[in-house]
Design a protein around this motif. Structure first.
Motif, short mmCIF file in Angstrom:
data_model
loop_
_atom_site.label_atom_id
_atom_site.label_comp_id
_atom_site.label_asym_id
_atom_site.label_seq_id
_atom_site.Cartn_x
_atom_site.Cartn_y
_atom_site.Cartn_z
N PRO A 50 -5.90 -10.15 9.31
CA PRO A 50 -5.05 -9.08 8.75
C PRO A 50 -5.49 -7.68 9.16
CG PRO A 50 -5.45 -10.76 7.10
CD PRO A 50 -6.34 -11.10 8.26
N LYS A 51 -6.79 -7.47 9.33
CA LYS A 51 -7.27 -6.16 9.78
C LYS A 51 -6.64 -5.80 11.12
CE LYS A 51 -11.43 -3.79 11.44
NZ LYS A 51 -12.90 -3.90 11.69
N ALA A 52 -6.67 -6.72 12.07
CA ALA A 52 -6.10 -6.47 13.39
C ALA A 52 -4.59 -6.24 13.31
CB ALA A 52 -6.41 -7.63 14.33
N VAL A 53 -3.93 -6.98 12.42
CA VAL A 53 -2.49 -6.80 12.23
C VAL A 53 -2.21 -5.38 11.72
CG1 VAL A 53 -0.51 -7.51 10.83
CG2 VAL A 53 -1.97 -9.24 11.90
N ALA A 54 -3.00 -4.93 10.75
CA ALA A 54 -2.81 -3.58 10.21
C ALA A 54 -3.05 -2.51 11.27
CB ALA A 54 -3.73 -3.36 9.02
N SER A 57 -0.01 -1.93 13.39
CA SER A 57 1.26 -1.79 12.68
C SER A 57 1.42 -0.45 11.98
CB SER A 57 1.38 -2.91 11.63
OG SER A 57 1.22 -4.18 12.22
N ASP A 58 2.69 -0.05 11.85
CA ASP A 58 3.07 1.07 11.00
C ASP A 58 3.47 0.58 9.61
OD1 ASP A 58 2.86 2.86 13.23
OD2 ASP A 58 4.81 2.10 13.89
N ILE A 59 3.93 -0.67 9.56
CA ILE A 59 4.35 -1.33 8.31
C ILE A 59 3.72 -2.71 8.28
CG2 ILE A 59 6.31 -2.22 6.98
CD1 ILE A 59 8.07 -0.14 8.47
N VAL A 60 3.15 -3.09 7.15
CA VAL A 60 2.62 -4.44 6.97
C VAL A 60 3.39 -5.11 5.83
CG1 VAL A 60 0.62 -5.86 6.38
CG2 VAL A 60 0.32 -3.79 7.77
N VAL A 80 -6.33 -6.35 5.37
CA VAL A 80 -5.44 -5.27 5.78
C VAL A 80 -6.08 -3.90 5.55
CG1 VAL A 80 -3.29 -4.06 5.16
CG2 VAL A 80 -3.28 -6.54 5.55
N VAL A 81 -6.74 -3.72 4.40
CA VAL A 81 -7.26 -2.40 4.06
C VAL A 81 -8.30 -1.91 5.07
CG1 VAL A 81 -9.18 -3.13 2.56
CG2 VAL A 81 -7.95 -1.00 2.07
N GLU A 82 -8.98 -2.84 5.76
CA GLU A 82 -9.99 -2.45 6.75
C GLU A 82 -9.35 -1.86 8.01
OE1 GLU A 82 -12.73 -5.58 7.60
OE2 GLU A 82 -13.13 -6.01 5.48
N GLY A 83 -8.10 -2.22 8.27
CA GLY A 83 -7.43 -1.71 9.46
C GLY A 83 -6.32 -0.72 9.16
N LEU A 84 -6.24 -0.31 7.90
CA LEU A 84 -5.15 0.56 7.46
C LEU A 84 -5.26 1.94 8.10
CD1 LEU A 84 -2.89 -0.10 5.35
CD2 LEU A 84 -4.22 1.23 3.71
N LYS A 85 -4.15 2.42 8.64
CA LYS A 85 -4.09 3.78 9.17
C LYS A 85 -3.46 4.69 8.13
CE LYS A 85 -1.61 2.81 12.83
NZ LYS A 85 -1.34 1.37 12.75
N PRO A 86 -3.75 5.98 8.15
CA PRO A 86 -3.13 6.90 7.18
C PRO A 86 -1.60 6.80 7.24
CG PRO A 86 -4.91 8.01 8.33
CD PRO A 86 -4.71 6.68 9.02
N GLY A 112 -5.26 5.48 1.69
CA GLY A 112 -4.38 6.30 2.52
C GLY A 112 -3.04 5.69 2.85
N GLY A 113 -2.74 4.52 2.30
CA GLY A 113 -1.47 3.87 2.58
C GLY A 113 -0.45 4.09 1.48
N GLU A 114 0.73 3.53 1.66
CA GLU A 114 1.82 3.57 0.67
C GLU A 114 2.15 2.13 0.32
OE1 GLU A 114 4.39 5.10 -1.95
OE2 GLU A 114 3.64 6.51 -0.43
N TYR A 115 2.19 1.81 -0.99
CA TYR A 115 2.37 0.42 -1.43
C TYR A 115 3.74 0.24 -2.09
CZ TYR A 115 1.04 -4.15 -3.39
OH TYR A 115 0.96 -5.48 -3.69
N VAL A 116 4.37 -0.88 -1.76
CA VAL A 116 5.66 -1.24 -2.34
C VAL A 116 5.61 -2.71 -2.73
CG1 VAL A 116 8.12 -1.58 -1.85
CG2 VAL A 116 6.95 0.46 -0.99
#
Length: 295
Positions: A50-54, A57-60, A80-86, A112-116
């Motif tokens: 998931p880190k590499a996927v994040a 990606s712009d959206i996960v 995901v959180v380890e690869g999250l971009k602002p 630094g992400g947005e969660y839905v």
């Protein structure tokens, strides 16, 4: 078009991801066994974790079975959180606990992400036909960012409220669905035991106040005895557990929900955890020593 990471290519996720690809989005996913041939032909890229996927990606988007699965994908080792971009938008479309969802949102926002939270209803058919109902918990800004992507997969997209509100709505949905499936099963079982033609009974009921999508779709499954999963009993059990746990915390009685859960448990005890939830009929048939359609 967006770079989307899609984690969870199961019964629901496969067609949902397909619609995003058809709309021109670029998709990556986590390598898990053999990739679906259709998705592979459309260009889905498989990455290590998931880190590499994040990172790509712009959206996960995640759609996995249960609360611990979401937590592992987002916050586990290589998550995901380890690869999250602002500014990365994280959309969880699983059906999980509302309170945990609120905590997940806080952690993603802190990173630094947005969660839905955007759980879905409509089953496999809704996913295949891009006709899902999607219940959204998000900030107004998060909802507006997510909406164009959600509209590719769903027909009815409703912003319920803040983080966790989408999951609360999904729990309510699962209560209504479970009790309605049980009601359809009981009605058809009664008609069959009384000697009536259940197919004609269903046809008649579809023209009256008892009409519902569940009577239409699941009633037909019951009559034809096709219990291959569109939505598995064990997953509906999980959702009703969320309802009953929430009810305890709210000092609320949900007797119908508890009864439906016990019938699902009876199915699971017969090895039916992976039956479609229309298989609740089988638990009732066991109690009646009668199978729908018998003479």
């Amino acid at each position: 078009m967006s770079k989307i990471g899609f984690i969870g290519l199961g019964i629901m996720g496969r067609p949902m991801a397909g619609h995003l690809l058809d709309a021109g989005h670029e998709l990556t996913t986590v390598k898990r066994g053999a990739l679906d041939a259709t998705l592979a032909s459309k260009g889905v890229r498989e990455l290590e974790n998931p880190k590499a996927v994040a990172e790509a990606s712009d959206i996960v988007i995640t759609i996995v079975p249960d609360t611990p699965d979401v937590e592992e994908v987002l916050f586990g080792e290589g998550g995901v959180v380890e690869g999250l971009k602002p500014g990365t938008l994280v959309i969880d479309m699983s059906s999980i606990a509302p309170i945990a969802t609120q905590k997940f949102a806080e952690r993603i926002h802190a990173a630094g992400g947005e969660y839905v939270d955007a759980p879905v209803s409509g089953g496999e058919g809704g996913a295949i036909n891009a006709a899902l109902t999607i219940m959204v918990g998000a900030t107004p800004e998060g909802f507006e960012r997510a909406k164009p992507v959600l509209e590719v997969m769903g027909k009815t997209i409703t912003h319920i409220g803040g983080h966790g509100a989408g999951q609360t709505c999904k729990v309510a949905n699962q209560i209504v669905v479970a009790l309605t499936i049980e009601a359809v099963a009981e009605g058809l079982l009664f008609a069959s035991k009384a000697g009536a033609d259940v197919a004609k009974v269903r046809e008649s009921l579809l023209g009256g106040l008892a009409q519902s999508k569940i009577l239409d779709v699941h009633g037909e499954r019951m009559i034809k005895r096709t219990f291959d999963p569109g939505f598995r009993i064990r997953l509906h059990q999980k959702d009703l557990n969320l309802a009953l746990e929430g009810a305890r915390s709210l000092n609320l009685a949900l007797p119908g929900t508890a009864n439906a859960q016990q019938l699902f448990q009876a199915c699971a005890a017969q090895g039916g955890g992976d039956w479609d939830h229309a298989g609740i009929l089988r638990a009732l048939e066991s109690l009646a020593s009668h199978e729908v359609g018998q003479k």
